[in-house]
Design a protein around this motif. Structure first.
Motif, PDB file in Angstrom:
ATOM      1  N   ASP A  72       0.887  -1.310  -0.112  1.00 26.08           N
ATOM      2  CA  ASP A  72      -0.079   0.043  -0.037  1.00 26.08           C
ATOM      3  C   ASP A  72       0.928   1.394   0.044  1.00 26.08           C
ATOM      4  OD1 ASP A  72       1.088  -0.098   2.437  1.00 26.08           O
ATOM      5  OD2 ASP A  72      -0.859  -0.135   3.619  1.00 26.08           O
ATOM      6  N   GLU A  73       2.240   1.096  -0.074  1.00 28.97           N
ATOM      7  CA  GLU A  73       3.122   2.409  -0.107  1.00 28.97           C
ATOM      8  C   GLU A  73       4.046   2.151  -1.226  1.00 28.97           C
ATOM      9  OE1 GLU A  73       3.385   4.177   4.352  1.00 28.97           O
ATOM     10  OE2 GLU A  73       4.548   2.237   3.851  1.00 28.97           O
ATOM     11  N   ALA A  74       4.504   3.174  -1.659  1.00 34.86           N
ATOM     12  CA  ALA A  74       5.843   3.014  -2.549  1.00 34.86           C
ATOM     13  C   ALA A  74       6.680   4.354  -2.351  1.00 34.86           C
ATOM     14  CB  ALA A  74       5.228   3.175  -4.245  1.00 34.86           C
ATOM     15  N   TRP A  75       7.954   4.274  -2.836  1.00 38.02           N
ATOM     16  CA  TRP A  75       9.020   5.083  -2.663  1.00 38.02           C
ATOM     17  C   TRP A  75       8.870   6.187  -3.914  1.00 38.02           C
ATOM     18  CZ3 TRP A  75      12.072   6.723   1.070  1.00 38.02           C
ATOM     19  CH2 TRP A  75      13.121   7.473   0.764  1.00 38.02           C
ATOM     20  N   LYS A  76       8.829   7.292  -3.496  1.00 39.82           N
ATOM     21  CA  LYS A  76       8.781   8.481  -4.548  1.00 39.82           C
ATOM     22  C   LYS A  76      10.109   9.164  -4.575  1.00 39.82           C
ATOM     23  CE  LYS A  76       4.483   7.704  -5.360  1.00 39.82           C
ATOM     24  NZ  LYS A  76       3.910   6.934  -6.392  1.00 39.82           N
ATOM     25  N   ARG A  77      10.957   8.793  -5.332  1.00 43.64           N
ATOM     26  CA  ARG A  77      12.315   9.309  -5.404  1.00 43.64           C
ATOM     27  C   ARG A  77      12.508  10.662  -5.539  1.00 43.64           C
ATOM     28  NH1 ARG A  77      17.287   6.839  -8.873  1.00 43.64           N
ATOM     29  NH2 ARG A  77      19.054   8.047  -7.934  1.00 43.64           N
ATOM     30  N   TYR A  78      11.992  11.382  -6.386  1.00 41.44           N
ATOM     31  CA  TYR A  78      11.823  12.843  -6.756  1.00 41.44           C
ATOM     32  C   TYR A  78      11.010  13.564  -6.205  1.00 41.44           C
ATOM     33  CZ  TYR A  78      15.087  10.780 -10.337  1.00 41.44           C
ATOM     34  OH  TYR A  78      15.959   9.866 -10.881  1.00 41.44           O
ATOM     35  N   GLU A  79      10.377  13.375  -5.379  1.00 39.50           N
ATOM     36  CA  GLU A  79       9.379  14.113  -4.353  1.00 39.50           C
ATOM     37  C   GLU A  79      10.185  14.778  -3.386  1.00 39.50           C
ATOM     38  OE1 GLU A  79       6.424  15.057  -5.103  1.00 39.50           O
ATOM     39  OE2 GLU A  79       6.079  13.651  -6.745  1.00 39.50           O
ATOM     40  N   SER A  80       9.301  15.695  -2.629  1.00 42.84           N
ATOM     41  CA  SER A  80       9.937  16.404  -1.609  1.00 42.84           C
ATOM     42  C   SER A  80       9.931  15.634  -0.458  1.00 42.84           C
ATOM     43  CB  SER A  80       9.290  17.857  -1.157  1.00 42.84           C
ATOM     44  OG  SER A  80       7.755  17.486  -1.030  1.00 42.84           O
ATOM     45  N   ALA A  81      10.544  15.692   0.877  1.00 42.27           N
ATOM     46  CA  ALA A  81      10.733  14.957   1.802  1.00 42.27           C
ATOM     47  C   ALA A  81       9.538  14.431   2.594  1.00 42.27           C
ATOM     48  CB  ALA A  81      11.522  15.598   3.015  1.00 42.27           C
ATOM     49  N   GLU A  82       8.621  15.414   2.574  1.00 44.76           N
ATOM     50  CA  GLU A  82       7.158  15.286   3.220  1.00 44.76           C
ATOM     51  C   GLU A  82       6.394  14.211   2.315  1.00 44.76           C
ATOM     52  OE1 GLU A  82       7.020  19.227   1.424  1.00 44.76           O
ATOM     53  OE2 GLU A  82       8.124  18.068   2.738  1.00 44.76           O
ATOM     54  N   LYS A  83       6.703  14.297   1.066  1.00 46.77           N
ATOM     55  CA  LYS A  83       5.965  13.270   0.038  1.00 46.77           C
ATOM     56  C   LYS A  83       6.754  12.219  -0.468  1.00 46.77           C
ATOM     57  CE  LYS A  83       3.418  17.211  -1.395  1.00 46.77           C
ATOM     58  NZ  LYS A  83       2.970  18.218  -2.905  1.00 46.77           N
TER      59      LYS A  83
END
Length: 461
Positions: free
Chosen positions: A300-311
């Motif tokens: 139910d989660e995934a890593w968003k490499r290029y998002e800001s720290a809170e996202k």
């Protein structure tokens, strides 16, 4: 007849009342000094026009006096203002303000206050329209401000771009006229960076930022020719290597058996969850222990490499959670890994790191430092998480719907065309049967020929 007389009297009384209101409004406008060019009709004007021409055929009336209406317990005044845009078009905007409370004044008094406010609007100084930037540095400053205010750049990404532009790009072409830049001018800072030995990622940031700044100038019609769109400035597209799945026998004998011999539990967990459960790398990155039970894994989660720290941790690619069944073998490997790393609680990551911010381990580093060298040792070049995910799809044979549900795809053709390109085991066995039926086994044919020649030699006189 009495009803007709009363209705006619009411209509004439209503017209007289409207005419008096217009006369009073004209008197207020004249006394307060509002310009006469607003298009307001005089109370004594003779209206001579075709009634059928009203409606959509009549141009919009430029009413700038506005109106007052009650909203809640206050009088709110509205007025139209017409602004001339840069392209020559006229934009009508609504201005509003709170006149007073309804208990303090009547509507007529509120209208008088509103007209004074409208007269002040006409004499208010207009904001100066910013001039178009002339140099590349000015365009970059506007582009940077736009990106920073919108929050599109993360903290680390923004600092990297600012350093690239400050130390390499702006010192070379910052003061140049943006409309006069050519391809050679844009290539100059890139050649300087290459001569200084900067790595490919640093060069990529410079190329992408220069292209974005020039595109921003072109979209705002500050330049007519964009040299960054030239094919000499474009980054050459390297062909994407095709990723094949691993056969089931190789996955068991070459990969899993070797990892068990080396007692490499970290890679064994990654191979089991990606190659058997079919998890994506971004999903495996932030997998937690509370997502794992004996019979299934919740993703139910995934890593968003290029998002800001809170996202940085968000929803998976499909936007919804899915549950992947696992067998006792995968669950047993996970429990061995859990006993080895001893997580603090069930919310801890399966692949923890020593980060003070509590981030999981970077699986890109695991791929580059551990998985690919291991693949070369066992004879599987290019071993990656995508290859393992394709392997998980190919293990289902010709059952496309089960593979689709297992991988979490929205469409079965995505699974069939992109993830099940490797022939299944049943497919290979069937082709072997057809080959043997039509052509026969070469070993059997040679043995039959030898036996036939021996029998002929024995029977010959």
């Amino acid at each position: 007849s009495g009803l007709m007389v009363s209705s006619k009297h009411h209509a004439s009384w209503k017209r007289c009342r409207i005419r008096k209101q217009f006369a009073a409004l004209d008197e207020r406008v004249d006394n307060l000094g509002v310009p006469d060019s607003l298009g307001i009709l005089s109370a004594n004007a003779v209206l001579n026009f075709e009634v059928r021409a009203l409606g959509i055929h009549m141009p919009r009336r430029r009413s700038q006096v506005g109106w007052v209406q009650r909203e809640g317990k206050s009088w709110i005044g509205y007025a139209y203002r017409y602004e001339l845009l840069e392209d020559g078009d006229e934009k009508r905007r609504v201005k509003q303000h709170t006149v007073a409370k309804c208990a303090d004044m009547t509507k007529a008094e509120a209208l008088t206050e509103h007209l004074q406010w409208v007269a002040g609007l006409d004499h208010a100084p207009q904001a100066a329209v910013p001039s178009a930037p002339r140099t590349f540095k000015e365009v970059w400053e506007r582009y940077k401000k736009l990106k920073e205010e919108s929050g599109a750049w993360g903290k680390h990404h923004a600092s990297t771009l600012r350093a690239v532009m400050k130390h390499w790009v702006l010192c070379a072409i910052g003061d140049a006229d943006v409309a006069a830049l050519q391809v050679d001018d844009l290539m100059r800072p890139l050649l300087n960076m290459s001569a200084a030995g900067k790595n490919k990622n640093y060069l990529h940031h410079a190329i992408q930022t220069i292209r974005n700044v020039m595109d921003y100038a072109e979209e705002n019609v500050w330049i007519t020719h964009n040299p960054a769109r030239s094919r000499f400035f474009q980054k050459p597209k390297s062909p994407t290597p095709e990723v094949h799945a691993i056969e089931q026998s190789q996955l068991g004998s070459k990969v899993i058996d070797e990892l068990q011999k080396e007692e490499n539990l970290k890679l064994l967990v990654a191979v089991a969850v990606a190659g058997i459960a079919g998890a994506r790398r971004q999903e495996l990155w932030v997998l937690r222990w509370d997502d794992i039970v004996e019979t299934q894994i919740r993703i139910d989660e995934a890593w968003k490499r290029y998002e800001s720290a809170e996202k940085r941790i968000g929803k998976p690619k499909t936007g919804r959670a899915r549950y992947v069944p696992i067998g006792p073998g995968v669950f047993g490997v996970l429990m061995k890994w859990k006993a080895k790393i001893k997580p603090v609680d069930e919310m801890a990551f399966v692949f923890p790191s020593d980060s003070k911010h509590g981030w999981p381990e970077n699986l890109d580093n695991v791929l580059r430092r551990e998985m690919k060298p291991f693949g070369k040792r066992v004879g599987i070049g290019g071993l990656s998480f995508r290859m393992l995910r394709k392997t998980a799809a190919s293990l289902f044979g010709n059952d496309v719907l089960s593979a689709q549900a297992h991988l979490g795809h929205a469409r079965p053709d995505t699974t069939a065309l992109n993830y099940m390109a490797t022939p299944a085991v049943e497919h290979r066995n069937r082709v072997t049967e057809i080959d043997e039926a039509l052509l026969g086994d070469p070993k059997k044919r040679t043995s039959k020929k030898k036996s036939a020649s021996k029998s002929r030699s024995r029977t010959s006189p």
